[in-house]
Design a protein around this motif. Structure first.
Motif: not given
Lengths: 193, 204
Positions: B8-9, B24-25, B27, B41, B54, B139, B174, B180
Motif C-alpha cells: 500500500g502506498s 507520500s502517505d 502506512r 517512502k 511506491s 501508488g 488516501v 494507504s
C-alpha cells in the motif's frame, strides 16, 4: 501457525515466541526455542518454515560472530538488521527463505531497538511488532496497552495479557511460550536467574 | 491481490513556481494488516533531488540502496550532483535491466534542474518514463490522486500555496483508499531550502 511478537521498553526490549513445532496435524515438540541469541546483546525471534527458520537464523548468528572476530567490535542492532534484510533480499528471487523475523537489540549509546523484517525482506524499525495468526491479537493488545518507556514489570504484564488472549481466542493456540529480554546487561531468557 | 498492492502506498509530486513538492502517505501494511504508521517512502538523493518509491516495500528499499550507490559513485567521478533528468534515465535503465523479473515499484522523481527549473516524472515498473509539466502520481491511491490533482492544481503556485494544494490532494485521495493513509509526509523544495512536514489526516 507460529506466533512471534516483540516490543521496546524503557531500556530493554522483549521478544516472545510460541514453542510448539508443528507438522500438519502433528505436534512434534512443545519446547522449541525460536528466539536465537545473535550475540551478547541481540535477539532474533523467527517464525515460518521450520527448516528455513533454523538454518537462516543460525547463518545470521554465525555471520554476526564472524564480523566480531574479524573487526574486533560487535555489530550494532541496525547493522545486523540491515545485514539480515540484505541476505533475505538477495535470496528472494532465487531461493527465498520463508522466515519472518523480529530482531531486538541493545546498543550502548542508542538504547533498545526492535526491527520488523518480513519474509520478503521489508525492513522497518518499530516499537512493537508481531507475526503469525497471534499477531491479530498481539497487535491489538499492544495498540491498546503499550506505552513508550514501560518498565520490565509492566511489559511482562502486557506480554502475559497477550499470551492469555492468544490462548483463549486462537483455535490452534500454542500451549507454551518463551520470553527473552535484552538490556544493558545482555540478552537472556526472562524468568531465568 | 496484486503484488503492487501488497504493502500500500500513495505518492504525488507537483510543480510550482521555481519549486516543487513531493508527498507520500505513511502506512506500511501487509495486505489488510497495518504494520507501521511512520514508514518512509520519499528518499533524498541530494538537496535538490528526491525520489518516492511506491509499490512493494522490499523492492523499494533494494532499489533505493542501488540508486544511492550509483549516485555516490557518480558524485565521486563527476564531482557534482546528478541532474534530475539524468537521474530519471538512470532509474529507467535500472528498472529495464530487470525487464523479465522486475522490481515491483513505481518511482516518482522530483528535482530542480539547470537554473533551478522544477522537473518531475514518474515511470512504470519497467522504466517507461512519463514526464509531466504539472503533477505526477503513483501508488494504490493513484486513481483518486489523478482526480484530486487535476481539480486542485494551478500552474505557478508559490511554495506555501503548493504545500496546501498537494496536502489536500493527498489526504482526500488516501481517504478513499484503504491501503494507504495514516498521515502524510510532504517535502517542499525551493532553490534555497527544503521544508519537511508531517500531515495528520484520518488515522484509519
Amino acid at each position: 501457525m507460529e506466533s512471534v511478537f516483540g516490543l521496546v521498553g524503557k531500556d530493554f526490549a522483549i521478544v516472545v515466541a510460541d514453542s510448539s513445532a508443528v507438522h500438519s496435524i502433528l505436534v512434534h515438540k512443545t519446547n522449541e526455542d525460536k528466539i536465537m541469541l545473535l550475540d551478547s546483546h541481540k535477539l532474533m525471534g523467527a517464525s515460518g518454515e521450520t527448516g528455513d527458520r533454523a538454518q537462516f537464523t543460525e547463518y545470521i548468528q554465525k555471520n554476526v560472530a564472524l564480523y566480531q572476530f574479524r573487526n574486533g567490535i560487535p555489530l550494532t542492532t541496525a547493522a545486523a538488521a540491515n545485514f539480515t534484510r540484505g541476505e533475505l533480499a538477495t535470496a528472494l528471487r532465487k531461493n527465498p527463505y520463508m522466515v519472518n523475523i523480529i530482531l531486538a537489540g541493545y546498543d550502548k549509546d542508542i538504547g533498545p531497538s526492535v526491527y520488523f523484517i518480513d519474509y520478503i525482506a521489508s525492513l522497518h524499525k518499530v516499537d512493537k511488532a508481531a507475526f503469525g495468526y497471534g499477531s491479530y491479537f498481539a497487535l491489538s493488545m499492544m495498540d491498546r496497552h503499550y506505552r513508550k518507556d514501560m518498565t520490565v514489570e509492566e511489559a511482562v504484564d502486557l506480554v502475559d495479557k497477550i499470551i492469555m488472549e492468544i490462548r483463549s481466542r486462537l483455535v490452534v493456540a500454542p500451549p507454551n511460550f518463551v520470553i527473552k529480554i535484552v538490556d544493558k546487561d545482555g540478552a537472556r531468557e526472562y524468568g531465568l536467574a | 491481490m496484486s503484488i503492487f498492492e501488497y504493502n500500500g502506498s500513495a505518492l504525488v509530486a507537483m510543480v510550482g513556481k521555481n519549486c516543487f513538492a513531493i508527498a507520500s502517505d505513511r502506512r506500511l501494511g501487509v495486505q489488510l494488516q497495518t504494520i507501521a504508521t511512520d514508514f518512509q517512502k520519499i528518499y533524498k538523493i541530494h538537496h535538490k533531488l528526491f525520489i518516492g518509491l511506491s509499490g512493494l516495500a522490499t523492492d523499494a528499499q533494494t532499489l533505493y540502496q542501488r540508486l544511492v550507490f550509483r549516485h555516490k559513485l557518480y558524485e565521486l567521478r563527476e564531482e557534482r550532483d546528478m541532474k534530475p533528468e539524468t537521474f530519471a534515465s538512470l532509474v529507467s535503465a535500472l528498472l529495464y535491466e530487470k525487464r523479465f523479473g522486475p522490481y515491483f515499484c513505481q518511482p516518482v522523481i522530483a528535482g530542480l534542474g539547470d537554473e533551478d527549473k522544477p522537473f518531475i516524472c514518474t515511470m512504470d515498473s519497467i522504466g517507461a518514463k512519463e514526464l509531466a509539466k504539472d503533477f505526477v502520481v503513483a501508488g494504490t491511491a493513484s486513481e483518486s490522486l489523478y482526480g484530486a490533482c487535476e481539480a486542485m492544481f494551478k500552474p505557478d503556485m508559490e511554495s506555501e500555496e503548493l504545500f496546501e494544494t498537494i496536502s489536500q490532494a493527498l489526504l482526500s485521495s488516501v481517504d478513499r483508499d484503504c491501503l494507504s493513509g495514516w498521515g502524510g509526509h510532504v517535502y517542499v523544495v525551493t532553490p534555497t531550502e527544503v521544508t519537511e512536514r508531517i500531515l495528520k489526516g484520518r488515522m484509519d
